[in-house]
Design a protein around this motif. Structure first.
Motif, PDB file in Angstrom:
ATOM      1  N   LEU A  54      45.420 -41.976  38.715  1.00 47.15           N
ATOM      2  CA  LEU A  54      45.691 -41.586  38.345  1.00 47.15           C
ATOM      3  C   LEU A  54      46.029 -42.413  36.684  1.00 47.15           C
ATOM      4  N   ASP A  55      45.560 -41.926  35.744  1.00 48.83           N
ATOM      5  CA  ASP A  55      45.950 -42.642  34.446  1.00 48.83           C
ATOM      6  C   ASP A  55      46.980 -41.950  33.653  1.00 48.83           C
ATOM      7  N   ALA A  56      48.265 -41.916  32.938  1.00 46.34           N
ATOM      8  CA  ALA A  56      48.850 -41.168  32.277  1.00 46.34           C
ATOM      9  C   ALA A  56      48.395 -40.086  31.220  1.00 46.34           C
ATOM     10  N   GLY A  57      47.894 -40.864  30.427  1.00 46.14           N
ATOM     11  CA  GLY A  57      46.812 -39.751  29.063  1.00 46.14           C
ATOM     12  C   GLY A  57      45.693 -38.766  29.579  1.00 46.14           C
ATOM     13  N   ASP A  58      45.458 -38.442  31.712  1.00 49.47           N
ATOM     14  CA  ASP A  58      44.538 -37.550  32.403  1.00 49.47           C
ATOM     15  C   ASP A  58      45.686 -36.065  32.047  1.00 49.47           C
TER      16      ASP A  58
END
Length: 232
Positions: A54-58
């Motif tokens: 998971l990316d922070a921007g997701d």
């Protein structure tokens, strides 16, 4: 490492999402798999489903449609609540990056598009979580070079926008992308957990794709536990 940025603890458990795309074939259900590179730090040379961390921007990515309510409820069990939408976005993004396949609906993005979503947004679509079904969860055991709390989402090839055999937009993270019958997939060089997931998915599809609960290999504590989510 850039000056001023904290070091990443690679032993920490990171949230992750994986996509199991399937379609019917002459030999029964087939799933989409690819091979990780021999030099990869995590599961080198293994055949896996598309997926990643998971990316922070997701969490801020707009979804054309949300996950089905039962999936959201099960994702919240034994987890930080409210991650469902971000995990679904992660699943769509990882599928796009690793295979070039799009699960999305036509639509314009509101506001700025995150850098790692630029290619997807250029297709003229918003990520769509409605086709996903949450079917498995596993936390990587301690002692591995990377650890993930991975949620596995099942979707049909029919839910792909475009040709599900067109991998021309894929990155080079997975090689030998191909559709393989589930029975044959078990003869590939697979991680143990992927073997378990294949067995569960095969049984799930055999009974019409209806899941009464979600298997969960929980390695978050001192002892490994096998749980079922959605029984309550």
């Amino acid at each position: 490492m850039a000056e001023g940025k904290p070091a990443i603890d690679k032993s920490a458990v990171r949230n992750a999402a994986t996509v199991i795309l399937w379609r019917d074939g002459a030999e029964g259900p087939s799933v989409l798999m690819g091979q990780r590179g021999a030099g990869a730090a995590f599961m080198p040379s293994k055949y896996v489903f598309p997926g990643g961390a998971l990316d922070a921007g997701d969490a801020g990515v707009p979804l054309a449609r949300p996950l089905p309510a039962p999936c959201l409820a099960r994702l919240d069990e034994r987890s930080a609540p409210g991650l469902g939408g971000a995990l679904a976005a992660c699943a769509v993004r990882e599928l796009w990056e690793e295979t070039g396949l799009v699960i999305g609906a036509p639509g314009a993005w509101p506001g700025a598009v995150p850098d790692d979503w630029a290619g997807f947004a250029a297709t003229g679509r918003l990520p769509d979580a409605a086709p996903f079904s949450f079917v498995f969860r596993a936390i990587t055991p301690p002692g591995r070079p990377r650890r993930f709390d991975a949620r596995f989402f099942l979707a049909r090839a029919d839910d792909v926008a475009g040709d599900p055999d067109d991998f021309s937009q894929a990155s080079d993270e997975l090689s030998h992308l191909h559709w393989v019958p589930i029975a044959e997939a078990r003869r590939l060089n697979l991680p143990f957990i992927t073997e378990v997931v294949l067995a569960e998915v095969g049984a799930l599809l055999a009974r019409g794709g209806r899941s009464q609960s979600v298997p969960f290999f929980d390695n978050s504590g001192e002892r490994p536990m096998f749980r079922r989510l959605g029984l309550g």
